[in-house]
Every structure is written in C-alpha cells, then in structure tokens.
Scaffold this active site. Structure first.
Site, short mmCIF file in Angstrom:
data_model
loop_
_atom_site.label_atom_id
_atom_site.label_comp_id
_atom_site.label_asym_id
_atom_site.label_seq_id
_atom_site.Cartn_x
_atom_site.Cartn_y
_atom_site.Cartn_z
N VAL A 84 0.84 -1.19 0.00
CA VAL A 84 0.00 0.00 0.00
C VAL A 84 0.88 1.25 0.00
O VAL A 84 2.05 1.22 0.37
CB VAL A 84 -0.96 0.02 1.22
CG1 VAL A 84 -1.74 -1.26 1.31
CG2 VAL A 84 -0.20 0.24 2.52
N SER A 85 0.29 2.36 -0.44
CA SER A 85 0.92 3.67 -0.42
C SER A 85 2.27 3.64 -1.14
O SER A 85 2.35 3.22 -2.28
CB SER A 85 1.04 4.16 1.03
OG SER A 85 1.37 5.53 1.09
N ASN A 86 3.36 4.05 -0.47
CA ASN A 86 4.66 4.01 -1.12
C ASN A 86 5.03 2.60 -1.54
O ASN A 86 5.66 2.40 -2.58
CB ASN A 86 5.74 4.56 -0.18
CG ASN A 86 5.73 6.07 -0.08
OD1 ASN A 86 4.89 6.73 -0.69
ND2 ASN A 86 6.65 6.62 0.68
N GLY A 112 3.30 1.90 -4.74
CA GLY A 112 4.00 2.55 -5.84
C GLY A 112 5.27 1.82 -6.22
O GLY A 112 5.61 1.70 -7.41
#
Length: 702
Positions: free
Chosen positions: A294-296, A299
């Site tokens: 999730v999140s970073n 990415g």
C-alpha cells in the site's frame, strides 16, 4: 541452512541470481547484491511467530504496547516485537467495531490468535550507484507448499522500516501460505545521531562504532564535529539524507527482494545434489508472484512490474499507491458532471508543498472549520489565523476577513491543485499531524540528493522540549527508534526544526517566520520548499538564482527519475483507492495512472481501478469519533484486490470491470461495521458505476 549461513559469512562473491534467470546456472547462488550476513530466525507459532511477534490477534489489538525489560538496552527480539505491534496498528484500525477480527486481522480465516510459524531471513542489499544499505527480508511460513509455490511482495508503506507492510501484504500472504518478501526501499528508521554517532543495526539495536548499520550520514568525523558544533543534537535520517534519491530505485528494490526470496526458497526446498550444490527447483515459471503493498509500497510494486524484464511478477494488487505517472495531458479526468481536470499528474512534491503552504489557513474555512473531524484538537485557530494573515500579506490569498482568506486558500487547493472536495474534511487532521510538512521536507532533500549538512530551507531534525527549543533526545526514546519511528520525522520524539525561526531554532509547528514575526508554522520555510518544488519563487514568481536554483534543478531531475511509465506489460493488476484520500490526491496518482495505462497499453492492458467511496488513506484514524461515522476501511478492499488477482491467476476468473464502489458509513462509532456497509467489488457493475476511458477522457461516476 548451514550452507546459507556459510555463504553469508564468506560474503556475496558468487554469481548473481539474475544470471540464473538467464539460464547461465541451474544452481542456487547468493545474489551479488546481498551485503554481509543473512540472519535467519525460526518461530514456533506458539511463543513467537512471523505475523504477530507472539502477541497474537488479541495482543495486536490491545493496549498498552509491549514493554522492554531494560528501556535503555532493548533486545533485538523486544525491538522486533514492538516494531511489528506499531507498524501493524499504524495501518490497520484495530478499534472495536471497525472491522478488526471480523473482516480482517490475524485471526480471520485462520482461527485462534492467528500466530504463524515459520522462518525469517534478513539482510542488507545494495543497488548500483550507491552503497547505502537497503534492508531485505523473506518470511517463509511453515504452511508454504513447495509443490505450489507462491510469493507476495511487501515493500514498506510510507518511509517505514522492514516491518512496514506486516499488517497489509504480510498478513494476506502469510495466511495464504506464500513466502512474503519485504524491503524498506532505502527508507526505514536509519536515524544517525550526529552528537553521539549512534545508529541502528539491522536488528534495531544501537551502535556507535563503524560496524554495519542502516544509515550514517556521509560525513567525516571532522565534518560531523563541525556540524555538531554549529547545530548541536541534530539527526540525519536515511530517506531524507542518504544522497541517493531512494525512490528512483524502489522498483529495483522490489525486484531484488523477489530474487532474494527465490534464493531463500531454493536453499530450503531446492534439490541437493550431494556435492554441496543445490539445484534451483523453485523458479519464476512455476511460482505465482503477486507484487503488492500500500501507499509508497504500492508505488514501489508498480514500478517493479513496469521494470520486470525477467518475468518475475505475475500480477499486481495495490492500495492507494504513491505513484507519479508520467505527465500526459492528452487526456482529461472528469468526475460526474464536475469540472474537467486537465492539470492532473502533478508530482508528489508539487501538490504536497502546496498543501503544506495553504492547508493551515484552509483549516479555518467556514465550509470545513467546524465539521472536519479532529480539526480543533490538532489545529489551534490562532495558528491558522496567523498563517492566513501571512499568506494575505504576501499576496498569496485574498480577502478582508479570516473567513474570506481561509475560503480562498481552500479554493486554491481545490481548483488550482486538483484536490477533490471529498478530501477536504480529512486534510485538516493530516496537517495537524504534519503529514504534508514532513513529506515536503523529506522528499525535497531526497530528490535533491541533499545531505544533512545542507539544511535545505534552514530545516533540520532534532528533539525539542516543552518550550519548542532543540534538546537531546532521551536515551530510552533513541533506544526504541527502530520500533517506534515511521521513518519520516516528526516521529518518535524527533521533530522538524526551523533553524531560522525568529528567536532561536524552534520546532517548525511553533515557529515564528522572520518575515512575519508571528507564529505561522514557519511559513517562510514552507514557502522555500514550495519554491524548490515549482522552480520559481513561491511569492513573487521570479526565477530562482544561485544555490537555490541549482538545488531546484536537481530536484526536478529527481522527480523525473521517479515518474512511472504506465506500462504494466499486460499483467493482471488491481488498484483500490479511497476517493477521500487527503494525502495522495487521486487526481495525481491512481486516476491519471489508470488513464496513462489506457493510453500506453490500450486493449492489451489488464489493469482495473476500483475507487472506494467513503474511504481514505489512513484507516487508523477510523478509530476516532467523527471519522468512524463517516468512513469505512480501505484495508478491506485491499484484501479483496489481492483475492481477485489470486483468483485470476489461479482459476482464470476475470477481473471485474473498473468501478466506483458505493460503501455505506456506519453512522456512529458505537455501531459495528457489517456487510451492508462494505459491498463487494461487483463482477458486473451497473453502467452508472463503471469507470471508463473514452474520447480522451477518464470518466468517473459521481
């Protein structure tokens, strides 16, 4: 296992595992990117385990946090236990009624307390071009089936350390019987105390010697002493001060973690030939690999899938990914009958520095001032008024009254920077938690490859006292940093300090700007960061000059290095994102990435985007009144995304079309979430719920 440790002690001198990918060697060999020893630990699932550190579902959901026998000298096991406890609870709402223990949690689907026995392998690795250590870890549950091997990537969310994805990709993968491979992505605690030279070893214990640690600033002893003389009691932090722009290599970190996972699995399950060699029997072609987090971390897994040239990854399932898509303004975005958004795909540093500058004033706008949850608790009105006054005096907002100025600040964020109105209610609490401020500082340094000695925008990191002045961090707090820090100060007692604040170096939140002589959250420093992000003076619009212009140019290059291509190579992929995400605005992350992917892959693409109503970025806030009644856990839909990709890869079940999922808030914190609140992602959504890309526009239903 003896062979693994022997190779680790010898060092990473053998063939690279990537060479094995090319078929040059059928034998298992330590990847050449591994640095030093591989540490291996076994957990029985009774006294300790992979997922909960022996705390079980009850322990993870309970307070207080586990304590150290000796607060000044915690053991590696104690630090690991507290790190897992804190990292799990930072991302997952464990409050009663919020879904923990019903829809998600270690015990859901596994019974009992959810303890998972198995082995854990951890090491440092590096990437070409930098010698800054990156932590990699593989967890192999006892339930792993070498005849049906599977692997899930779990790069840390945010700037967290190696256990930063334990409660997200870690929990799902371990309960599935998959190996889970983690990396801190070159972020993590990595806190270097410049006064004492102490830093964290790979296990979190402190070292003041020159041994292997997670991070030390690139300073000679003489340079460190000179800096300490001028700016005492400061810290250097790995993500901000490694001079490496770690985000540029996040995809590679994830790919290397997968290679590390294959090495570990073949050491355990490969065919021993009797001559000391092990034949690699667990390979990419017979192993299901899902890139996740999730999140970073999400990415990072997206970038890994884009860069995967050796067929390591089979599918992608990510939540609220921090992804900076390449700018393609040939398409627009429109939600319902709302405005057409052309200026999408702004960089993280661009929109975050805008939030850092304007949100403190916007918090006082009548439209959200009294309705935004936790606003009054986190944002003193006098500070907000001071920020508005300072912005007005600089000509950055208009209006004769506080209400007018705050309303204009909110308008600038919504209309000028593409922040969706659904994100307005949660933005104030994020400002109060210094989210945008800390991201702005950390990423300006990272993109600019700046060192701690550069003190970008006259900002530094240190503990502060009750009068907001710099002080020494308490020894017990420093001893616990590995387990308590989220990797991006302010965190765990270390704060952002404005060295040029009027009077003396001061905690940024309480700083008076030299240009205003009033406590306005050090607005001068935040405007400096904004100037670096936009490449011109944030107040006058004039071109930057001298060292500031040079730094802004390097920052622009750093941002270009992290732009995503949108090419997932046809791999089945699912994004889930909350429409109310007030940290990573969806018009610059998930939405434009999906549009870019449609441009790049077209009909060959296999990406699905599910936008969840009444969901946001930090589920942990759902445990508070005012948030719980309005929002549902995005975490629940992240697990659905993983289930959908798994079913697609193992059973050929088609991925549901891209869609808006219309959740139902529970209305009161005392009302437990039920299935009626969390409708499943629909395999055949109504036409009015479908997200479509047509006529050069990404169309999102209202």
């Amino acid at each position: 296992m003896k062979r693994m440790m022997l190779f680790a002690l010898i060092g990473a001198t053998g063939f690279a595992l990537t060479a094995c990918k090319d078929g040059k060697s059928p034998f298992n060999e330590i990847p050449d990117f591994v640095q030093g020893d591989i540490q291996q630990s076994s957990y029985d699932g009774i006294t300790d385990d992979l997922l909960t550190a022996g705390l079980g579902a009850t322990g993870l959901g309970s307070s207080p946090a586990p304590a150290f026998a000796d607060p000044l000298n915690p053991t590696a096991a104690e630090l690991r236990r507290l790190a897992i406890y804190n990292n799990y609870r930072a991302l997952v709402d464990t409050a009663p009624g919020g879904g923990y223990g019903t829809f998600f949690g270690p015990q859901v689907g596994s019974g009992g307390e959810g303890l998972i026995p198995g082995e854990e392998f951890i090491a440092f690795m590096s990437v070409p071009g930098t010698d800054v250590p990156v932590t990699v870890m593989a967890q192999v549950p006892d339930s792993f089936d070498p005849d049906r091997p599977c692997m899930v990537t779990a790069p840390s969310s945010g700037s967290r350390g190696i256990y930063g994805a334990i409660g997200t990709a870690g929990e799902w993968g371990l309960k599935k019987g998959c190996a889970v491979v983690y990396t801190d992505k070159g972020t993590g605690t990595g806190a270097h105390n410049l006064a004492t030279n102490s830093a964290q070893r790979i296990d979190g214990t402190l070292s003041a010697t020159d041994g292997a640690v997670q991070f030390r600033a690139d300073l000679t002893d003489a340079e460190r002493a000179a800096f300490e003389s001028s700016w005492p009691d400061r810290f250097a932090w790995k993500h901000a001060h490694s001079k490496a722009n770690p985000e540029a290599d996040w995809g590679r970190h994830v790919l290397q973690s997968i290679e590390f996972g294959f090495y570990v699995l073949n050491e355990k399950f490969g065919r021993e030939l009797g001559n000391g060699e092990i034949l690699r029997t667990i390979k990419p072609k017979n192993t299901l690999v899902i890139a996740s987090s999730v999140s970073n971390g999400g990415g990072a897994s997206i970038r890994a899938a884009e860069q995967d040239k050796n067929g390591l990854i089979d599918g992608i399932a990510v939540s609220e990914p921090n992804v900076n898509p390449a700018v393609d303004r040939s398409f627009t975005i429109r939600q319902g009958e709302g405005p057409v958004i052309t200026e999408h795909s702004r960089s993280l540093l661009d929109y975050t520095t805008a939030l850092a500058v304007y949100q403190g004033c916007a918090n006082q706008a009548p439209a959200i001032r009294d309705t935004a949850p936790l606003n009054a608790a986190f944002n003193p009105p006098v500070i907000g008024e001071n920020i508005c006054n300072s912005l007005a005096n600089k000509g950055l907002v208009t209006g004769a009254t506080l209400d007018d100025r705050a309303t204009d600040a909110l308008r600038i964020l919504n209309e000028g920077f593409g922040v969706q109105p659904e994100q307005n209610l949660l933005a104030p609490v994020h400002f109060g938690l210094a989210v945008a401020q800390s991201i702005s500082l950390t990423y300006a340094n990272a993109y600019g490859r700046a060192g701690v000695e550069d003190r970008v925008c006259d900002l530094s990191l240190a503990a502060t006292d009750s009068a907001w002045a710099v002080t020494q961090l308490a020894p017990a707090a420093e001893a616990a940093l590995f387990a308590t820090s989220n990797g991006i100060p302010p965190s765990a007692g270390v704060n952002i300090v404005y060295d040029s604040a009027e009077g003396q170096p001061t905690n940024l939140a309480a700083s008076a700007s030299p240009s205003s002589s009033q406590p306005d959250y050090g607005l001068d420093a935040l405007l400096c960061l904004r100037s670096l992000a936009q490449g011109s003076d944030a107040v006058t619009g004039a071109a930057l000059t001298g060292p500031q212009a040079e730094l802004a140019s390097v920052i622009a290059e750093g941002i270009a290095e992290v732009r995503a291509t949108g090419d997932l190579q046809g791999k089945p992929a699912v994004f889930v994102t909350g429409r109310a995400d007030a940290i990573l605005p969806i018009n610059h992350t998930s939405r434009p990435y999906f549009g870019l992917n449609q441009r790049v892959e077209g009909s060959k693409g296999n990406l699905r985007y599910y936008e969840i109503l009444n969901a946001h970025h930090l589920d942990v806030l759902n445990g508070f009144p005012g948030v719980a009644d309005r929002y549902v856990p995005l975490h629940h839909y992240y697990f659905q995304a993983l289930d959908l990709v798994w079913a697609n890869l193992t059973e050929k079940q088609p991925l549901p079309p891209s869609q808006v999922v219309r959740t139902v808030p529970r209305g009161a914190i005392t009302t437990p979430l039920a299935e009626v609140n969390l409708p499943a992602i629909n395999p055949a959504p109504d036409q009015g719920d479908r997200i479509v890309f047509a006529d050069n526009q990404l169309r999102i239903p209202e």
